[in-house]
Structure formats: C-alpha cells, structure tokens
Design an enzyme around this catalytic site. Structure first.
Site, short mmCIF file in Angstrom:
data_model
loop_
_atom_site.label_atom_id
_atom_site.label_comp_id
_atom_site.label_asym_id
_atom_site.label_seq_id
_atom_site.Cartn_x
_atom_site.Cartn_y
_atom_site.Cartn_z
CG ASP A 24 35.66 8.96 1.26
OD1 ASP A 24 35.11 7.96 0.38
OD2 ASP A 24 36.82 9.11 1.37
CG HIS A 41 27.73 2.74 -3.53
ND1 HIS A 41 28.52 3.82 -3.20
CD2 HIS A 41 28.39 1.98 -4.18
CE1 HIS A 41 29.84 3.53 -3.63
NE2 HIS A 41 29.47 2.30 -4.38
CG LEU A 135 17.97 22.47 1.64
CD1 LEU A 135 19.44 23.23 2.46
CD2 LEU A 135 18.14 21.11 2.12
#
Length: 244
Positions: A24, A41, A135
């Site tokens: 956020d 972004h 991962l």
C-alpha cells in the site's frame, strides 16, 4: 492436500515460513513527489523485486503479495488500465528471472475476471515455474478473501448435496482444504505498508494466528533493509496459537 497448522508451543518466532504483504502507498508516494499515480505503481513493481530477493536471502519459503483486489475495479478506469498494463509488463520482464532464481509463481483470485491475454500470461507463468523450490511467490490478483470463503462454502455445500460429504465432517481442517493454495502453510507474518491498519479483505481465514505488522513506510520505499527489520521484529514475537 490439507493445510494443517502445526501444534507449535509458545516460543519466540524464528524466520517465518510464509510472509504476506499488503502493498500500500504507491499513490501517496507519487503524490508526495508530484508524479502521476502510474509512476508510483511502477516504483512499487521495483520494490517487489527487492522483496523477492530479500526473502530468498532470508530463507522465507512463501511470499504472498496483494497485487490487485476485487475492489480495485472501483478505481478510475485510467488507473485500472495502468495497473493491468503494469502487470503485463512485470510478468514479461520478470518471469524469466524468477524462473532462473528457482522461484515458483502462483496466483490466487478470480482469474476469469481478468483480460484474456493476462489470463494466458498467468497460466504460462505458473506452468514455466511450477517445479521451482527456492521460493513460492503467490500473487493475489483480482482477489478478495470474503469471495474466497464464500466459494469454499459453495464447494462444501455441493459435496454435501451430492452425498460426497457429511455435514459432521465439515470443520476447520476440511474447510481450509477448499481455499486456494491449501497446500501451502498459512501466513506467519502479515505486513501492511503506508500506515494503514487493516487487512482489507486479504487472507482473512488464513491469517487467524498470523503476527501483524503495520509500517508507516510507503510501498515503493520498501526494500531488503525494511524486510530484514520486519523479520527481526517478528523474531521478538511470542507465538502462542491460543495456547495461553
């Protein structure tokens, strides 16, 4: 495969197996610099690369990122278009590097609600990286936890209606098995950036016993050092899982 949480005694936490992040603050980062939101972004996408690298170095097994919620469609059409374009760009640019780094990429959310070309990119990314073990990167895309829970209820109700399941067999374990990525451990640590202190419809069931960490840092400024500090904070937590 059932997602069963271990019976861990009360103890100081070690490195979390699963870190989930609500990314956020992209818009506020851009606004503070008098830049368009799209630039925020883009810088946020760069932060993703740093966090993936940090999780690999720190020994985290699963990283889940809240990339686009089902509520984000309410944003201005121009911003939504920018986000979709950024997702395409990220997958085109990063998927080969993620694969080379042995990262398995998976997605949760309503993929049917995405543009067709992005749906195909999601499938291709998952197929390419499926066997990687370093991962697991889970990207929550067009995702809402309440919708996920409702869908699990529908699946269970369908099994009961078909005589495949008795209502007495519905419990926390069988319910969790009908959620997305049920084969992965639930989050140990949920981080939200930008100073907001809410989960915003993110992994509500799975985060029942997660440690929560709310940071004032905006997502584009999140880096490996920030991640390391968050994991150090996690290590000070005493996890009791309701035991006392």
């Amino acid at each position: 495969m059932l997602s069963v949480q271990p019976n861990i005694p009360a103890t100081l936490a070690a490195v979390p197996r699963h870190v989930a992040i609500i990314m956020d603050g992209n818009g506020r980062w851009a606004a503070a610099r008098h830049l368009p939101r799209a630039m925020g972004h883009r810088r946020g996408a760069e932060a993703v690369r740093k966090v993936v690298q940090g999780c690999i170095r720190q020994g985290v097994s699963v990283l889940t990122l809240y990339a686009f919620s089902s509520e984000n469609w309410k944003r201005p059409a121009e911003e939504v278009d920018d986000l979709m374009a950024l997702l395409r760009f990220y997958l085109k640019r990063e998927i080969k590097e993620l694969h080379n780094n042995k990262v398995s990429v998976r997605f949760i959310g309503d993929m049917a609600g995405l543009p067709l070309d992005l749906q195909q990119m999601v499938k291709d990314s998952e197929a390419l990286t499926a066997s990687n073990k370093m991962l697991t990167l889970v990207i929550a895309l067009n995702y809402g936890s309440q919708a996920e829970i409702v869908l699990a209820c529908r699946k269970l109700a369908g099994k009961v209606a078909r005589g495949e399941l008795d209502t007495a067999e519905i419990n926390e374990e069988s319910f969790g098995a009908h959620l997305q990525i049920a084969d992965l451990p639930y989050p140990d640590l949920v981080i939200r950036t930008s100073g907001e202190r809410r989960l915003s419809n993110f992994l509500l069931w799975q985060s029942a016993y997660a440690e929560l960490l709310f940071l004032d840092v905006l997502w584009p400024d999140f880096d490996e050092e920030t991640l390391a500090a968050a994991l150090d904070d996690y290590k000070t937590r005493e996890r009791r899982f309701g035991g006392r």
